[in-house]
Scaffold this motif. Structure first.
Motif, PDB file in Angstrom:
ATOM      1  N   GLN A 137      -8.282 -12.500  -6.821  1.00 56.19           N
ATOM      2  CA  GLN A 137      -7.124 -11.822  -6.228  1.00 56.19           C
ATOM      3  C   GLN A 137      -6.419 -10.932  -7.251  1.00 56.19           C
ATOM      4  O   GLN A 137      -5.947  -9.853  -6.911  1.00 56.19           O
ATOM      5  CB  GLN A 137      -6.143 -12.832  -5.641  1.00 56.19           C
ATOM      6  N   VAL A 138      -6.363 -11.385  -8.486  1.00 54.01           N
ATOM      7  CA  VAL A 138      -5.750 -10.575  -9.549  1.00 54.01           C
ATOM      8  C   VAL A 138      -6.456  -9.223  -9.653  1.00 54.01           C
ATOM      9  O   VAL A 138      -5.819  -8.187  -9.829  1.00 54.01           O
ATOM     10  CB  VAL A 138      -5.778 -11.329 -10.903  1.00 54.01           C
ATOM     11  N   GLN A 139      -7.775  -9.218  -9.507  1.00 51.97           N
ATOM     12  CA  GLN A 139      -8.535  -7.972  -9.611  1.00 51.97           C
ATOM     13  C   GLN A 139      -8.180  -6.991  -8.504  1.00 51.97           C
ATOM     14  O   GLN A 139      -8.363  -5.781  -8.656  1.00 51.97           O
ATOM     15  CB  GLN A 139     -10.041  -8.259  -9.601  1.00 51.97           C
ATOM     16  N   LYS A 140      -7.635  -7.456  -7.402  1.00 47.10           N
ATOM     17  CA  LYS A 140      -7.228  -6.593  -6.294  1.00 47.10           C
ATOM     18  C   LYS A 140      -5.857  -5.958  -6.521  1.00 47.10           C
ATOM     19  O   LYS A 140      -5.471  -5.040  -5.802  1.00 47.10           O
ATOM     20  CB  LYS A 140      -7.209  -7.386  -4.989  1.00 47.10           C
ATOM     21  N   ARG A 161      -2.857  -3.714  -8.014  1.00 46.40           N
ATOM     22  CA  ARG A 161      -2.817  -2.326  -8.470  1.00 46.40           C
ATOM     23  C   ARG A 161      -2.475  -2.192  -9.948  1.00 46.40           C
ATOM     24  O   ARG A 161      -3.003  -1.344 -10.633  1.00 46.40           O
ATOM     25  CB  ARG A 161      -1.794  -1.544  -7.664  1.00 46.40           C
ATOM     26  N   SER A 162      -1.564  -3.018 -10.405  1.00 50.24           N
ATOM     27  CA  SER A 162      -1.105  -2.950 -11.796  1.00 50.24           C
ATOM     28  C   SER A 162      -1.458  -4.242 -12.511  1.00 50.24           C
ATOM     29  O   SER A 162      -2.045  -5.146 -11.931  1.00 50.24           O
ATOM     30  CB  SER A 162       0.402  -2.717 -11.844  1.00 50.24           C
ATOM     31  N   PHE A 196       4.614  -9.507 -13.156  1.00 52.09           N
ATOM     32  CA  PHE A 196       3.960  -8.395 -12.478  1.00 52.09           C
ATOM     33  C   PHE A 196       4.534  -7.067 -12.951  1.00 52.09           C
ATOM     34  O   PHE A 196       5.747  -6.915 -13.028  1.00 52.09           O
ATOM     35  CB  PHE A 196       4.173  -8.496 -10.961  1.00 52.09           C
ATOM     36  N   GLU A 197       3.654  -6.112 -13.248  1.00 49.79           N
ATOM     37  CA  GLU A 197       4.123  -4.759 -13.549  1.00 49.79           C
ATOM     38  C   GLU A 197       4.536  -4.062 -12.263  1.00 49.79           C
ATOM     39  O   GLU A 197       5.404  -3.201 -12.275  1.00 49.79           O
ATOM     40  CB  GLU A 197       3.038  -3.966 -14.281  1.00 49.79           C
ATOM     41  N   ASP A 204       2.315  -6.355  -6.050  1.00 48.19           N
ATOM     42  CA  ASP A 204       1.169  -7.215  -6.330  1.00 48.19           C
ATOM     43  C   ASP A 204       1.483  -8.688  -6.113  1.00 48.19           C
ATOM     44  O   ASP A 204       0.578  -9.486  -5.871  1.00 48.19           O
ATOM     45  CB  ASP A 204       0.668  -6.991  -7.769  1.00 48.19           C
ATOM     46  N   GLN A 205       2.740  -9.036  -6.172  1.00 47.20           N
ATOM     47  CA  GLN A 205       3.141 -10.425  -5.983  1.00 47.20           C
ATOM     48  C   GLN A 205       2.713 -10.919  -4.605  1.00 47.20           C
ATOM     49  O   GLN A 205       2.339 -12.085  -4.443  1.00 47.20           O
ATOM     50  CB  GLN A 205       4.651 -10.555  -6.154  1.00 47.20           C
ATOM     51  N   LYS A 206       2.709 -10.046  -3.605  1.00 46.79           N
ATOM     52  CA  LYS A 206       2.317 -10.430  -2.258  1.00 46.79           C
ATOM     53  C   LYS A 206       0.851 -10.875  -2.217  1.00 46.79           C
ATOM     54  O   LYS A 206       0.504 -11.803  -1.491  1.00 46.79           O
ATOM     55  CB  LYS A 206       2.524  -9.261  -1.302  1.00 46.79           C
TER      56      LYS A 206
END
Length: 76
Positions: free
Chosen positions: A15-18, A20-21, A61-62, A66-68
């Protein structure tokens, strides 16, 4: 944000790889591990095997969007 205990680390990193930042795992000592990096993922897996270190770290998170993507793995 803290990671929930007993997550599937492989699914989490997929999921991290998905995201954006950059997604960072931050230790109590202030070290930051960029979780999109393969080397950092290896280090993160080592940390995940130590429950105290794993639960004491935080996720940063940058890009807040992405937190979602990772919300199923995070304590609210």
């Amino acid at each position: 944000m803290h990671i929930k205990p007993n997550i599937n680390v492989v699914d989490f990193l997929k999921q991290v790889q998905k995201c954006r930042s950059e997604v960072l795992f931050e230790t109590l000592e202030g070290d930051r591990i960029a979780l999109k990096s393969t080397l950092s993922q290896y280090i993160f897996c080592t940390i995940a095997s130590n429950p105290h270190l794993f639960q004491s770290g935080t996720i940063r998170f940058e890009n807040e969007e992405d937190q979602k993507l990772l919300s199923d793995f995070l304590d609210a």
